[in-house]
Design a protein around this motif. Structure first.
Motif, PDB file in Angstrom:
ATOM      1  N   ASP A  90       0.865  -0.803  -0.069  1.00 40.92           N
ATOM      2  CA  ASP A  90       0.090  -0.269  -0.063  1.00 40.92           C
ATOM      3  C   ASP A  90       1.089   1.076  -0.030  1.00 40.92           C
ATOM      4  O   ASP A  90       0.493   2.330  -0.058  1.00 40.92           O
ATOM      5  N   THR A  91       1.987   1.228  -0.083  1.00 42.76           N
ATOM      6  CA  THR A  91       3.512   2.091   0.423  1.00 42.76           C
ATOM      7  C   THR A  91       2.863   2.920  -1.200  1.00 42.76           C
ATOM      8  O   THR A  91       2.825   2.350  -2.044  1.00 42.76           O
ATOM      9  N   ALA A  92       2.657   4.191  -1.055  1.00 45.92           N
ATOM     10  CA  ALA A  92       2.121   5.144  -2.390  1.00 45.92           C
ATOM     11  C   ALA A  92       2.327   6.783  -1.731  1.00 45.92           C
ATOM     12  O   ALA A  92       1.723   6.934  -1.084  1.00 45.92           O
ATOM     13  N   VAL A  93       2.206   7.285  -2.924  1.00 45.04           N
ATOM     14  CA  VAL A  93       1.219   8.699  -2.888  1.00 45.04           C
ATOM     15  C   VAL A  93       0.616   8.759  -2.494  1.00 45.04           C
ATOM     16  O   VAL A  93      -0.455   8.560  -4.424  1.00 45.04           O
ATOM     17  N   TYR A  94      -0.691   9.227  -2.155  1.00 45.03           N
ATOM     18  CA  TYR A  94      -2.160   9.355  -2.465  1.00 45.03           C
ATOM     19  C   TYR A  94      -2.709  10.526  -2.222  1.00 45.03           C
ATOM     20  O   TYR A  94      -2.164  11.671  -2.077  1.00 45.03           O
ATOM     21  N   TYR A  95      -3.343  10.622  -3.786  1.00 45.28           N
ATOM     22  CA  TYR A  95      -3.826  11.959  -4.001  1.00 45.28           C
ATOM     23  C   TYR A  95      -5.664  11.884  -3.670  1.00 45.28           C
ATOM     24  O   TYR A  95      -5.790  10.813  -4.487  1.00 45.28           O
ATOM     25  N   CYS A  96      -6.214  13.098  -3.806  1.00 40.30           N
ATOM     26  CA  CYS A  96      -7.621  13.144  -4.053  1.00 40.30           C
ATOM     27  C   CYS A  96      -7.337  13.683  -5.133  1.00 40.30           C
ATOM     28  O   CYS A  96      -6.887  14.477  -5.465  1.00 40.30           O
ATOM     29  N   ALA A  97      -8.824  13.547  -5.550  1.00 42.33           N
ATOM     30  CA  ALA A  97      -9.949  14.547  -7.139  1.00 42.33           C
ATOM     31  C   ALA A  97     -10.910  14.458  -7.047  1.00 42.33           C
ATOM     32  O   ALA A  97     -11.362  13.990  -5.952  1.00 42.33           O
ATOM     33  N   ALA A  98     -11.146  15.803  -7.731  1.00 44.80           N
ATOM     34  CA  ALA A  98     -12.392  15.688  -8.023  1.00 44.80           C
ATOM     35  C   ALA A  98     -12.896  16.076  -8.750  1.00 44.80           C
ATOM     36  O   ALA A  98     -11.851  16.087 -10.052  1.00 44.80           O
ATOM     37  N   GLN A  99     -14.184  16.023  -9.161  1.00 44.97           N
ATOM     38  CA  GLN A  99     -14.981  15.127 -10.436  1.00 44.97           C
ATOM     39  C   GLN A  99     -16.663  15.789 -10.458  1.00 44.97           C
ATOM     40  O   GLN A  99     -17.159  15.749  -9.606  1.00 44.97           O
ATOM     41  N   ILE A 108      -8.491   7.718 -14.280  1.00 42.85           N
ATOM     42  CA  ILE A 108      -7.676   8.890 -13.861  1.00 42.85           C
ATOM     43  C   ILE A 108      -8.317  10.363 -15.015  1.00 42.85           C
ATOM     44  O   ILE A 108      -8.578  11.812 -14.612  1.00 42.85           O
ATOM     45  N   ARG A 109      -8.488  10.323 -16.149  1.00 36.16           N
ATOM     46  CA  ARG A 109      -8.365  10.753 -16.847  1.00 36.16           C
ATOM     47  C   ARG A 109     -10.392  11.542 -16.827  1.00 36.16           C
ATOM     48  O   ARG A 109     -10.367  12.524 -17.815  1.00 36.16           O
ATOM     49  N   ASP A 110     -11.250  11.346 -16.347  1.00 36.59           N
ATOM     50  CA  ASP A 110     -12.227  11.524 -15.294  1.00 36.59           C
ATOM     51  C   ASP A 110     -12.202  12.555 -15.026  1.00 36.59           C
ATOM     52  O   ASP A 110     -13.699  13.432 -14.664  1.00 36.59           O
ATOM     53  N   TYR A 111     -11.167  12.903 -14.078  1.00 31.98           N
ATOM     54  CA  TYR A 111     -11.041  14.266 -13.278  1.00 31.98           C
ATOM     55  C   TYR A 111     -10.020  15.170 -13.773  1.00 31.98           C
ATOM     56  O   TYR A 111      -9.473  14.959 -14.239  1.00 31.98           O
ATOM     57  N   ASP A 112     -10.679  16.361 -12.901  1.00 24.41           N
ATOM     58  CA  ASP A 112     -10.644  17.078 -14.017  1.00 24.41           C
ATOM     59  C   ASP A 112      -9.437  18.398 -12.492  1.00 24.41           C
ATOM     60  O   ASP A 112      -8.290  19.024 -12.318  1.00 24.41           O
TER      61      ASP A 112
END
Length: 124
Positions: A90-99, A108-112
């Motif tokens: 689970d080690t990773a950089v975690y990103y929040c995204a909003a659409q 990924i491509r669905d998020y602006d």
């Protein structure tokens, strides 16, 4: 322009827990589906979890089902990711995204809109 700021990452032993938070600048926050993605070193960014605008629907990657829970508090403009039974993978950089959508996008491509990410490191 939606601004997202993640927090809560850190170093944790395998089997432990962390809770990530993502605060959004946009109001009304409940117009946006929110998700978490992660990117491990040398790998592509991948979907982790998504939650609908109201919080009534969620979806998860198979690799985290039963261990991670996504939730949101629309009054606080914040989405959370509770991570239990953490594994070194689970080690990773975690990103929040909003659409701005009524759907539950997992691509990924669905998020602006994206946050800057928070590092999660799980050691055995």
């Amino acid at each position: 322009q939606v601004q997202l700021v993640e927090s809560g990452g850190g170093l944790v032993q395998a089997g432990g827990s962390l809770r990530l938070s993502c605060a959004a600048s946009e109001r009304p926050f409940n117009n946006y589906a929110m998700s978490w993605f992660r990117q491990a070193p040398g790998k592509e960014r991948e979907f982790v979890a998504v939650i609908s605008r109201s919080g009534g629907r969620t979806d998860y990657a198979d690799s985290v089902k039963g261990r991670f829970t996504i939730s949101r508090d629309n009054a606080k403009n914040t989405v959370y990711l509770q991570m239990n039974s953490l594994k070194p993978e689970d080690t990773a950089v975690y990103y929040c995204a909003a659409q701005y959508t009524a759907y539950l996008p997992t691509n990924i491509r669905d998020y602006d809109y994206w946050g800057q990410g928070t590092q999660v490191t799980v050691f055995s």
